[in-house]
Enzyme design. Structure first.
Site, PDB file in Angstrom:
ATOM      1  CB  CYS A   1      -0.949  -0.018   1.186  1.00 42.97           C
ATOM      2  SG  CYS A   1      -1.983  -1.503   1.217  1.00 42.97           S
TER       3      CYS A   1
ATOM      4  CG  HIS B   1      -3.638   2.642   1.257  1.00 44.63           C
ATOM      5  ND1 HIS B   1      -3.972   1.980   0.090  1.00 44.63           N
ATOM      6  CD2 HIS B   1      -3.837   1.748   2.276  1.00 44.63           C
ATOM      7  CE1 HIS B   1      -4.343   0.750   0.385  1.00 44.63           C
ATOM      8  NE2 HIS B   1      -4.272   0.580   1.698  1.00 44.63           N
TER       9      HIS B   1
ATOM     10  CG  ASN C   1      -7.029  -1.827   0.248  1.00 44.16           C
ATOM     11  OD1 ASN C   1      -6.149  -1.669  -0.589  1.00 44.16           O
ATOM     12  ND2 ASN C   1      -6.767  -1.884   1.541  1.00 44.16           N
TER      13      ASN C   1
END
Length: 336
Positions: free
Chosen positions: A114, A260, A290
């Site tokens: 990430c 993120h 995500n």
């Protein structure tokens, strides 16, 4: 020599898994519960024979077509992925060939999650500053769905598959300013796929389940959500303060914060903890989930479409490793 983000495009696999689809598999949950806590309504999932390099190639082709980029000008490929096609060769080499790029083009993979997009920008900026390259193609691509056990309802609600292609060059719509980067490998065990590498190459563990019914196996992704949340709560506020100081800016100087896109709950918590105004904090995960290293470039792409990339934009990535990074992008008004 300064470096800039010149263009961004992204690619999503065709298959879509909605909350309604997941609730059919896990009837103890509701659509409202998933949407309310995670903030994701649907996510795109790679097909069985679709890999990260396939998706990265698609994103690059979209970049070339959407922004009229001459592929012959690309002189370096950086691919961020934790789901490569092979141990070897490097997936970036496969992509160079598939895109028909010059054989004088450098190419390498780097394994980050990430925080990967921010780290990729730092590598690209270094290549340009060092006179090694002028046009760096930064690709982020993950098929985390292949790391997740089918019974792992928690992770299946969160993660989606995607890729993004970003061109970093000597001109563009936003300059890349100073970075703050960090690492704490003590947190490695809290977000990990143990098998598949060489340390546990033959440790095919039996499946176990915790008290909540979540599966645990060294063959699949394990995430200790509580520890990840604690790490994020401690690291990200410090990260924001550090990168602001390195760029001699205050929070008031930032026009937009693009973090993120982990999940709705965590992002809202961080926004309130750092005291960021809602209209300065960008969300884009409802229809993609995500997507690991691609969340920030996808969000930047959508923010640009909405005309929100103005002034100073602070981007921050954080997660597996533990690893974290942030920088400031300074929009070039003539490019808006």
């Amino acid at each position: 020599m300064k470096s800039y983000i010149k263009a961004i495009s992204y690619f999503l696999p065709e298959k879509v898994v909605t909350n309604e689809d997941l609730v059919k598999e896990f009837p103890e949950w509701t659509v409202e519960k998933v949407a309310g806590k995670v903030g994701v309504h649907e996510r795109h999932i790679a097909s069985d024979n679709e890999t990260a390099s396939d998706m990265a190639t698609q994103a690059a082709e979209k970049l070339f077509a959407e922004h009229a980029i001459d592929r012959s000008t690309i002189d370096f490929i950086l691919l961020c992925t934790q789901s490569p096609d092979y141990y070897l060769p490097t997936s970036a080499c496969l992509i160079q060939n598939r895109l028909g790029l010059s054989t004088s083009c450098g190419a390498l993979d780097f394994n980050l999650g990430c925080s990967g997009f921010v780290y990729g920008l730092s590598l690209a900026k270094g290549l340009i500053a060092g006179g090694i390259a002028k046009n760096v193609l930064l690709l982020t691509a993950e098929t985390y769905s292949k790391h997740i056990h089918p019974s792992d309802k928690g992770n299946r609600t969160i993660f989606g598959d995607a890729s993004a292609a970003t061109l970093i060059s000597t001109d563009g719509f936003a300059s890349i300013e100073n970075f703050s980067l960090g690492t704490d490998g003590r947190g490695a065990e809290n977000l990990i796929v143990k098998n598949g590498g060489l340390r546990h190459a033959k440790d095919l563990n039996e499946m176990t389940f915790d008290e909540a019914g979540n599966p645990s196996s060294s063959d699949y992704l394990y995430m200790n959500g509580g520890e990840i949340f604690n790490f994020t709560s401690e690291a990200v506020p410090v990260l924001v303060d550090e990168v602001l100081a390195k760029n001699q800016l205050s929070k008031d100087d930032i026009n937009l914060f693009v973090f993120h896109q982990a999940n709705k709950y965590m992002m809202n918590y961080l926004r309130k903890l750092i005291e960021i105004e809602p209209d300065k904090f960008f969300f884009f995960l409802e229809t993609v989930g995500n997507t690991v290293s691609s969340t920030i470039p996808i969000a930047l792409c959508e923010a640009q479409k909405e005309g929100k990339l103005k002034g100073n934009i602070l981007i921050a990535g954080f997660g597996v490793g533990y690893s974290w990074g942030a920088t400031v992008l300074k929009a070039v008004s003539s490019k808006q």
